[in-house]
Design an enzyme around this catalytic site. Structure first.
Site, mmCIF file in Angstrom:
data_model
loop_
_atom_site.group_PDB
_atom_site.id
_atom_site.type_symbol
_atom_site.label_atom_id
_atom_site.label_comp_id
_atom_site.label_asym_id
_atom_site.label_seq_id
_atom_site.Cartn_x
_atom_site.Cartn_y
_atom_site.Cartn_z
ATOM 1 N N ASP A 160 0.837 -1.197 0.000
ATOM 2 C CA ASP A 160 0.000 0.000 0.000
ATOM 3 C C ASP A 160 0.874 1.251 0.000
ATOM 4 O OD1 ASP A 160 -2.283 1.888 0.986
ATOM 5 O OD2 ASP A 160 -3.276 -0.041 0.716
ATOM 6 N N HIS A 224 -3.859 6.205 3.775
ATOM 7 C CA HIS A 224 -4.492 4.978 3.288
ATOM 8 C C HIS A 224 -3.811 3.725 3.837
ATOM 9 C CE1 HIS A 224 -5.740 1.959 0.274
ATOM 10 N NE2 HIS A 224 -6.775 2.728 0.057
ATOM 11 N N SER A 549 -11.100 -0.810 -0.362
ATOM 12 C CA SER A 549 -9.817 -1.027 0.307
ATOM 13 C C SER A 549 -10.064 -1.433 1.750
ATOM 14 C CB SER A 549 -9.005 0.270 0.364
ATOM 15 O OG SER A 549 -8.710 0.731 -0.907
#
Ligand SMILES: *[C@@H]1O[C@H](CO)[C@@H](O)[C@H](O)[C@H]1NC(C)=O
Ligand SMILES: *[C@@H]1O[C@H](CO)[C@@H](O)[C@H](O)[C@H]1NC(C)=O
Ligand SMILES: *[C@@H]1O[C@H](CO)[C@@H](O)[C@H](O)[C@H]1NC(C)=O
Ligand SMILES: *[C@@H]1O[C@H](CO)[C@@H](O)[C@H](O)[C@H]1NC(C)=O
Ligand SMILES: *[C@@H]1O[C@H](CO)[C@@H](O)[C@H](O)[C@H]1NC(C)=O
Length: 770
Positions: A160, A224, A549
């Site tokens: 990620d 994120h 996600s």
């Protein structure tokens, strides 16, 4: 990365622009070349991934020999520049091959070499994010969390945007040292490892040849990566909240599992060559689960799917791969990461709501959501209510449209839709002098609303509620409204509900494999956030985020728990356990609905909503051997070369017995049905009680007759396998060819009543002539 479809699309568009601009201007080699050549070089050098024929054991055992093979494939001029060649990565675990910087002509010429299978230009993907463990039925000290030791000893690799390692979610309290097999490294600048965070590496075209230029320092993490990592395996943190809401103990799904972070994305995107390098490293390091929430657009061939290729090597080593379905729903054919060897996860709501209710002059109330819950906004005072479309050039409260509105404390009803975040619409209303905003959803998103951090008193209501508020404004002589802030409420109705943005099937690359596989929590999920993140103004270290996600990360954690309680299960067995036990009813006992409040389509839900405790004890599993996927690819009519690129095996498809898509031992059945009847077999493995018997229950898709043989399965041992066949034929020829489809299911129910092993059946009808 984005919460909404519109955001994703604009992001992808700008990303490709950036990619185009930046990847053609490398600066690295400039000083060693004569100026003219520099210019020529500058305008044409790009990164390519070169798939090479497997040279056989003798050579591949010797990495040096492979390196010299790769160098021999490089154009001579590229081999003797600067210190060494233009090879960016050499891969050893995921593909046979390397990534290199080449001109288009050189790449084309290289494809002519007999050693080269395939040369692909490096592309860029984008990022597709606590109450949710409890919502999933996970509670401390009991049940599945107890049986799985909270994931102790299992390593989750997260590919990620990186991690903010000093966050309390990554404390190693109660986490043992990593298992002896762990070979990973902690070499990510600014990141400190411990027993929770046992590895951290960055893959940013590490020799300085970046495809996507990252202007940020390596320790920068936009949030994120931190969010998804903490959802999968964050430790317990007491007193987590955002702006005072959703207070409680935050925990990941596998709170005692280890994390290994592979940074493959920068703010501008995620290069495929880096993703492949991270897969390569994760396999070498010894992870047990890979969590990857990246994607771009659906692809028609797994040959164009770098995640499918990386994941194939992973599953051969028993690594479970969880991936996101994508955020470009509710349109059909938008699901991504659809290879049968990965788990593909869609997004749904939980039962928690950060409630903000719009009250109209007549007393009518409409519930909506807002993360910003002001305490100094007097709910008893009704204020004039205006529709943005009536006071401005646009009903969307988009930038610049309210400048001449000269508001004096009105409540403004803004329409959703278009490319703007709800928060920025609120900023426009506030600047124009409005006191509050009611944001109504667009028709496409229907009932999928989000709790956002608005800059003024606001509520985000459904499209249906918005229409009613609009008609009140039209009919009342003096429309008035206020907003009541009700804080965190557990018991949101219709949960889990499929979100509008969750990408839908059918599966473009393989229509005979139902995708997404499952849905999981992916809307308004509270989890750790990076202080570098775009929302660093937040005083709390937690943030609410939505997307597939987020749901993917939940399933990565569940995969880790299942690995912990069943160390011998294959990735396919874990997938099967998750899919055959998934819930198809919501908390109210009714069929799961979608963003329109209509019963959700099978191409939105897959097998249903994950039920971790049931997945831990599924009774039977549908297992698949890695070699079966090779035979499956042959049946998809992939060339021998394509099969070799994806699987690294030298295969002659004409020599192997192929496995048609619907015949793969998948826990779901997806069939394109013409006039001819079709028979498939499935093999189940007993992982329940040694002595057990199962009877079948079938609900046939409308217009289809389904028969099973045998219709009773009797087991006397654990791990015993039984095969049955299922035949589908048209029972009703009145259905038209084309768009029509029908769904049903088959379910093996143990006579003891303990187990129920459900497989959805999706049938797409084609012309009767077919
Ligand atoms: C190339 O040489 C420079 C300067 O000597 C050095 O800093 C760099 O690490 C070298 N790069 C490689 C790939 O060896
Ligand atoms: C998707 O396909 C189904 C089945 O053909 C259809 O009912 C539905 O309307 C389609 N949805 C969209 C958004 O096109
Ligand atoms: C952070 O806040 C800004 C402005 O308030 C908003 O535009 C942005 O979408 C937020 N970021 C995320 C990831 O929610
Ligand atoms: C593969 O090719 C065969 C022969 O042309 C054809 O019958 C079959 O439908 C093809 N399969 C797929 C999945 O396209
Ligand atoms: C299963 O049933 C068989 C035959 O009835 C019996 O011999 C055997 O002991 C049973 N096994 C277990 C584990 O109960």
């Amino acid at each position: 990365m984005e919460k909404k479809r519109s955001g994703v699309l604009t992001n992808v568009a700008s990303l490709f622009t950036l990619l185009f601009l930046f990847m053609t201007f490398p600066t690295h080699e400039a000083e060693t070349l004569r100026p003219r050549e520099v210019n020529d070089e500058k305008s044409t050098l790009k990164t390519y991934i070169v798939h090479v024929k497997n040279p056989g054991r003798r050579v591949s055992d010797q990495m040096e020999d492979l390196d010299s093979l790769y160098r021999s494939l490089m154009p001579v001029s590229r081999n003797f520049m600067k210190n060494e060649s233009h090879i960016v990565y050499t891969y050893s675990n995921v593909i046979t091959g390397f990534a290199a910087r080449l001109t288009a002509e050189e790449a084309k010429a290289m494809e002519e070499n007999k050693w080269v299978l395939f040369v692909r230009p490096d592309m860029s993907l984008s990022l597709h994010t606590t109450h949710s463990p409890n919502f999933l039925g996970l509670h401390q000290g009991v049940g599945f969390w107890k049986q799985s030791n909270l994931g102790k000893g299992v390593i989750i690799g997260v590919l990620d945007s990186g991690i903010s390692s000093d966050h309390p979610s990554f404390s190693d309290k109660g986490v043992p040292p990593p298992p002896a097999k762990w070979k990973g490294k902690c070499e990510y600048e600014g990141v400190t490892c411990n027993n929770k965070l046992i590895g951290a590496r960055t893959f940013q075209n590490s020799r300085g040849h970046t495809v996507v230029v990252d202007s940020m320092p390596p320790q920068y993490e936009e949030g994120h990566g931190t969010h998804v990592s903490s959802i999968a395996a964050g430790n317990f943190v007491n007193g987590a909240n955002v702006l005072g809401n959703a207070k409680g103990t935050a925990a990941g799904v596998a709170p005692l599992a280890h994390l290994a972070i592979y940074k493959v994305c920068s703010v501008e995107g995620c290069a495929e060559s880096d993703i492949l390098a991270a897969f390569d490293a994760a396999l070498e390091d010894g992870v047990d689960v890979i969590s990857i929430s990246l994607g771009d657009q659906p692809v028609e061939s797994f040959l164009s799917d770098i995640i499918a290729i990386g994941a194939f090597s992973a599953i051969q080593r028993g690594i479970f791969v969880s991936s996101s379905a994508g955020n470009i729903g509710p349109f059909n054919h938008t699901v991504q990461n659809t290879a049968p060897w990965v788990l593909t996860v869609g997004a749904s709501t939980t039962d928690r709501l950060i409630k903000a209710t719009a009250r109209l002059g007549m007393g009518e109330e409409f519930d909506g959501e807002s993360l910003f819950q002001p305490t100094n906004f007097k709910p008893t005072i009704l204020r004039p209510l205006v529709y943005a479309g009536a006071i401005a050039s646009s009903p969307f409260c988009s930038p610049g449209t309210l400048t001449k509105a000269h508001l004096k404390g009105e409540v403004v009803l803004c329409e959703g839709g278009g490319e703007f975040e709800g928060i920025s619409r609120g900023e426009q209303v506030k600047e124009a002098g409005g006191s509050a905003m009611i944001l109504m959803n667009d028709e496409l998103d229907g009932y999928t609303t989000l709790a956002e951090e608005h800059v003024l008193p606001a509520t985000y209501v459904s499209h249906a509620a918005g229409l009613k508020i609009k008609s009140y404004i039209d009919s009342a002589s003096q429309p008035m409204a206020t907003i009541l802030f009700k804080g965190t409420v557990i018991g949101k109705s219709h949960a889990p509900m499929v979100s509008s943005f969750s990408s839908r099937g059918p599966n473009l690359a393989s229509p005979g494999i139902l995708k997404p596989d499952v849905i999981g929590p992916g809307v308004d999920i509270l989890a750790a956030w990076s202080p570098f993140g775009s929302n660093s103004s937040l005083s709390s270290k937690f943030f609410m985020f939505s997307g597939t996600s987020v749901s993917c990360a939940h399933l990565s954690g569940i995969g880790a728990l299942l690995k912990s309680s069943h160390p011998n299960w294959s990735p396919a067995a874990i997938k099967s356990a998750i899919m055959t036990t998934a819930d198809v009813l919501n908390l109210e006992g009714r069929p799961i609905v979608d963003h329109k409040m209509a019963p959700a389509n099978i191409f939105a839900t897959g097998a249903g909503h994950v039920n971790p405790s049931k997945a831990n004890d599924p009774g039977l599993v549908y297992d698949i051997k890695p070699n079966d996927y090779i035979r499956y690819l042959c049946a998809l009519n992939y060339t021998d070369t394509a099969v070799q690129v994806i699987t690294r095996r030298t295969v002659e498809c004409s020599e192997v017995k192929s496995i048609p898509e619907a015949q793969l031992n998948y826990p779901a059945l997806s069939v394109v049905l013409g006039s001819r009847r079709q028979t498939f077999t499935r093999t189940v493995t007993n992982v329940g009680l040694p002595n057990s018997s199962y009877s079948v229950k079938v609900v046939s898709p409308k217009g289809v007759s389904v028969s099973l043989s045998p219709d009773k399965l009797i087991f006397t041992k654990l791990n015993q396998k039984k095969t049955y066949s299922v035949t589908l034929s048209r029972a009703d020829s009145s259905l038209d060819a084309g768009e029509e489809f029908a769904v049903g299911y088959l379910k093996w129910v143990s006579d003891s009543g303990r187990y129920s092993v459900r497989s959805p059946i999706a049938v797409v009808f084609v012309g009767l002539g077919a």
